[in-house]
Design an enzyme around this catalytic site. Sequence first.
Site, PDB file in Angstrom:
ATOM      1  N   GLU A 188      52.425   7.232  57.670  1.00  0.00           N
ATOM      2  CA  GLU A 188      52.016   7.333  56.270  1.00  0.00           C
ATOM      3  C   GLU A 188      52.594   6.204  55.430  1.00  0.00           C
ATOM      4  O   GLU A 188      51.923   5.685  54.534  1.00  0.00           O
ATOM      5  CB  GLU A 188      52.411   8.692  55.682  1.00  0.00           C
ATOM      6  CG  GLU A 188      51.632   9.872  56.253  1.00  0.00           C
ATOM      7  CD  GLU A 188      50.135   9.771  56.013  1.00  0.00           C
ATOM      8  OE1 GLU A 188      49.706   8.980  55.155  1.00  0.00           O
ATOM      9  OE2 GLU A 188      49.380  10.492  56.700  1.00  0.00           O
ATOM     10  N   TYR A 212      51.820  11.495  47.148  1.00  0.00           N
ATOM     11  CA  TYR A 212      50.851  11.453  48.241  1.00  0.00           C
ATOM     12  C   TYR A 212      51.521  11.692  49.595  1.00  0.00           C
ATOM     13  O   TYR A 212      51.112  12.579  50.369  1.00  0.00           O
ATOM     14  CB  TYR A 212      50.072  10.126  48.296  1.00  0.00           C
ATOM     15  CG  TYR A 212      49.444   9.979  49.659  1.00  0.00           C
ATOM     16  CD1 TYR A 212      48.362  10.784  50.006  1.00  0.00           C
ATOM     17  CD2 TYR A 212      50.011   9.171  50.648  1.00  0.00           C
ATOM     18  CE1 TYR A 212      47.834  10.758  51.290  1.00  0.00           C
ATOM     19  CE2 TYR A 212      49.496   9.136  51.925  1.00  0.00           C
ATOM     20  CZ  TYR A 212      48.411   9.929  52.238  1.00  0.00           C
ATOM     21  OH  TYR A 212      47.914   9.924  53.499  1.00  0.00           O
ATOM     22  N   ASP A 258      45.258  10.482  48.034  1.00  0.00           N
ATOM     23  CA  ASP A 258      45.271   9.027  48.160  1.00  0.00           C
ATOM     24  C   ASP A 258      43.944   8.489  47.626  1.00  0.00           C
ATOM     25  O   ASP A 258      43.174   9.225  47.014  1.00  0.00           O
ATOM     26  CB  ASP A 258      45.470   8.639  49.632  1.00  0.00           C
ATOM     27  CG  ASP A 258      44.272   9.046  50.473  1.00  0.00           C
ATOM     28  OD1 ASP A 258      43.561   9.983  50.073  1.00  0.00           O
ATOM     29  OD2 ASP A 258      44.038   8.423  51.524  1.00  0.00           O
TER      30      ASP A 258
END
Length: 373
Positions: A42, A125, A143
């Site tokens: 991520e 996020y 996102d």
Amino acid sequence: MIKWSKPKIKEFQTTLLDWYDSNRRDLPWRRDHEPYHIWVSEIMLQQTQVNTVIPYYQRFMMVFPTVEKLANAPEEQLLKAWEGLGYYSRVRNMQRAAQQLLNDDDGQWPHTKAELQELVGIGPYTAGAIASIAFNQPEPAVDGNAFRVFSQLLEIDADITKPQTRSLFEEAIRKVMPTDRPGDFNQAIMDLGSSYMTAKNSDNEHSPVRKFNQAYLDGRLDEFPVRSKRLKPVDKQYFALVIETPSGFLFQQRAGNELLAKLWVFPLVDADQLKADQPELNTTTIIKAIEDQFASETEIQTELQFIDIPIVNHTFTHQKWHVTLLYANLQKQPDLSHFSGKVVPVEEFSTLAWPTVQKKLWQAFKKRQIQLF
DNA sequence: GACGCGTGGGA
DNA sequence: TTCCCAAGCGT
């Protein structure tokens, strides 16, 4: 905001997850739900495309297979692993977060979004992504994909570049999210956003959720998402000093608080600054001024020459650099005791983390060397 | 809340 | 070339 009935929400969930189950991308970080794996992927994926990330992720896991290895790695090894990926504070923050985790939390990952967000580098996020994918928490992960997909599905016209807009989307998403498979739901939205519901050349005619897409049904796809335009990059002029000595080339490490922090580049002279300080300079006197400035900072005397190749241009998010190369070949090893950087032989260039602009400068210099033959 | 922070790809 | 975009976060 959401006008969908309960049956419609249920049908949307089933449609999306069924599509995901048979079409999900096979990505290296989807092999398991290890929070460390999800986290690293991520962070790398922030503002970066999947195809770019894949080889970096695989190398990173070879070098730093655990949180402990990451926490204890030397900084230059970290930056080398991140070289070319950009936004280099991401990897330095990741190491700080790894240390936070080991020191404060005894190496145990927190499971909630709020606690995850206390780790440096993990924002709303990424916290939502880790909480939902690794820990099955029903948290949205908003996102760019989620902004695009849900702005179109629900015709939400709030400006997605405004921080306050995020909570608007999170509330909407909470209402259509299944509580049993939140991680798959979030990832399905991302796969949708990178296949049928892309920013450019989208293919909504064949999208599995086309009948839930209000903007598509209304012929208003081009109106969503709403985002304000970003600023143009500011032009900046530099001279790069390519200074060759008997034992290698001179390099300087970028300061920790500036663009390209901690990466290695040829010594740079700010041409705009030079012009501001000495407005009388012209093309014939400017080299002398740079030699003097460099000598006053480093006590290294040089005789620089312009290199007759085009200026190297490089555009960052908010700056556009125009770099002119200057070259000096020092036959005698200079006194480096007042020089803040270091001398590196060509064979050891690969040990330094170079930003892309430095790679361009080196390529341009090498090309010029070849032309001399 | 606005701005600083990289890079590569596509039109 | 230039513009926009792509799994954002810290200050």
